[in-house]
Enzyme design. Structure first.
Site, PDB file in Angstrom:
ATOM      1  N   TYR A  92      -0.820   8.374  -2.165  1.00 36.63           N
ATOM      2  CA  TYR A  92      -0.715   8.443  -3.809  1.00 36.63           C
ATOM      3  C   TYR A  92      -1.707   9.047  -4.434  1.00 36.63           C
ATOM      4  CZ  TYR A  92       2.320   4.217  -3.627  1.00 36.63           C
ATOM      5  OH  TYR A  92       3.596   3.331  -3.606  1.00 36.63           O
ATOM      6  N   CYS A 143     -10.883   4.005   0.553  1.00 35.29           N
ATOM      7  CA  CYS A 143      -9.373   4.168   0.648  1.00 35.29           C
ATOM      8  C   CYS A 143      -9.130   3.062   1.881  1.00 35.29           C
ATOM      9  CB  CYS A 143      -9.099   5.578   1.072  1.00 35.29           C
ATOM     10  SG  CYS A 143      -7.392   5.567   1.699  1.00 35.29           S
ATOM     11  N   THR A 144      -8.249   2.257   1.785  1.00 39.22           N
ATOM     12  CA  THR A 144      -7.982   1.481   2.684  1.00 39.22           C
ATOM     13  C   THR A 144      -7.480   1.992   4.099  1.00 39.22           C
ATOM     14  OG1 THR A 144      -5.787   1.080   1.799  1.00 39.22           O
ATOM     15  CG2 THR A 144      -7.333  -0.540   1.368  1.00 39.22           C
ATOM     16  N   HIS A 145      -7.130   2.956   4.107  1.00 42.47           N
ATOM     17  CA  HIS A 145      -6.693   3.812   5.386  1.00 42.47           C
ATOM     18  C   HIS A 145      -8.028   4.059   6.394  1.00 42.47           C
ATOM     19  CE1 HIS A 145      -3.015   4.791   3.476  1.00 42.47           C
ATOM     20  NE2 HIS A 145      -2.368   4.940   4.551  1.00 42.47           N
ATOM     21  N   ASP A 205       0.701  -1.242   0.223  1.00 44.17           N
ATOM     22  CA  ASP A 205      -0.105   0.017   0.133  1.00 44.17           C
ATOM     23  C   ASP A 205       0.882   1.363  -0.122  1.00 44.17           C
ATOM     24  OD1 ASP A 205      -2.138   1.595   0.217  1.00 44.17           O
ATOM     25  OD2 ASP A 205      -2.166   1.808   2.353  1.00 44.17           O
ATOM     26  N   CYS A 260      -4.444  -0.901  -2.235  1.00 44.33           N
ATOM     27  CA  CYS A 260      -4.767   0.619  -2.352  1.00 44.33           C
ATOM     28  C   CYS A 260      -5.678   0.745  -3.726  1.00 44.33           C
ATOM     29  CB  CYS A 260      -3.471   1.086  -2.440  1.00 44.33           C
ATOM     30  SG  CYS A 260      -3.380   3.010  -2.849  1.00 44.33           S
ATOM     31  N   ASN A 261      -6.662   1.491  -3.292  1.00 39.25           N
ATOM     32  CA  ASN A 261      -7.695   1.923  -4.349  1.00 39.25           C
ATOM     33  C   ASN A 261      -7.005   2.745  -5.525  1.00 39.25           C
ATOM     34  OD1 ASN A 261     -10.720   0.971  -3.533  1.00 39.25           O
ATOM     35  ND2 ASN A 261      -9.297   1.483  -1.708  1.00 39.25           N
TER      36      ASN A 261
END
Length: 257
Positions: A34, A176-178, A2, A65-66
């Site tokens: 990103y 978003c993976t965050h 990621d 990560c999208n």
């Protein structure tokens, strides 16, 4: 892999489903987020990280990560043709199935929302619903710093959720993976009647499916402890290892590179 520590939210789902697998995680925190980088820059980072992980004998790669998926997944699959590569995408389809009033909100990075992949998702699954999007500038950085309950993080979440709630969204995609790491704050802001959706569990199931199809599932019998996971980070922050350990939720093997 990621852009930073967000993909650990996906890693947790993978470890829960596949506890016997050895998992390697690369946090590209030095280059996070990103979302404000060009597609060419993102692809270059993804190639470099993939090459590093391949030297560690990986049998599959999850791009957790999208934004990286949108910018680089096709190029990665073209370059590494023998490697199963699983990506992320905002959960527009399950959100369209879950919404009760036909109004969906999407919280994501600007890079994800501007991508052709996201446009294709809307074309495929968003025709019969109203989709309200919100780019969340600065939120990834808060999570990278471990500020999961800070006043500034609260303020950003209130700011970014407000337009979605004003439009009447009853379902919100964490694109978003965050963002799952601040899910409790989001839930406080949006209330109990709004459904939050992320794709970590679905990605874990897809990885299991791909490994099974290629007869690559491990037969090792690790106990369901987190000793079969190793992290690398290029973060320059002095607390980088501590943040990874806190997000992972257990003592972790972490290398700074």
């Amino acid at each position: 892999m990621d852009s930073g520590v967000g993909g650990i939210s996906v890693l947790k789902h993978i470890h829960a489903l596949l506890p016997q697998e050895e998992l390697l995680y690369f946090a590209d925190s030095q280059h996070a987020p990103y979302g404000n980088k060009s597609a060419e820059e993102i692809r270059a980072r993804c190639f470099e990280i993939a090459d590093f992980l391949i030297t560690n004998d990986i049998k599959a790669l999850v791009v957790a990560c999208n934004t990286a998926t949108a910018a680089a997944i096709d190029a990665l699959r073209s370059k590494y043709t023998n490697l199963p590569i699983i990506g992320m995408e905002p959960a527009v389809k399950p959100a369209a199935e879950a919404t009760r009033n036909g109004i969906i909100g999407v919280l994501a990075t600007v890079g994800t929302l501007k991508s052709a992949q996201f446009a294709a998702l809307l074309e495929s699954y968003g025709r019969n619903v109203e989709v309200v999007t919100q780019g969340c500038i600065g939120l990834v950085e808060c999570i990278e710093r471990g500020e999961l309950n800070a006043d500034g993080t609260h303020d950003l979440i209130r700011q970014y959720c407000a337009p979605l709630l004003a439009h009447g969204a009853d379902t919100i995609v964490l694109g978003c993976t965050h963002y799952p790491f601040v899910r409790p704050l989001i839930e406080q802001v949006v209330g109990q009647n709004v459904v939050l959706i992320d794709t970590g569990a679905a990605v874990a199931k897809q990885l299991q499916k791909r490994l099974s199809e290629s007869n690559a599932l491990s037969n090792s019998r690790y106990s369901n402890e987190r000793n079969s996971v190793h992290f690398w980070t290029n973060s320059k922050a002095p607390q980088a290892s501590q943040i990874i350990q806190e997000l992972w939720g257990a003592k972790a093997s972490i290398s700074l590179i």
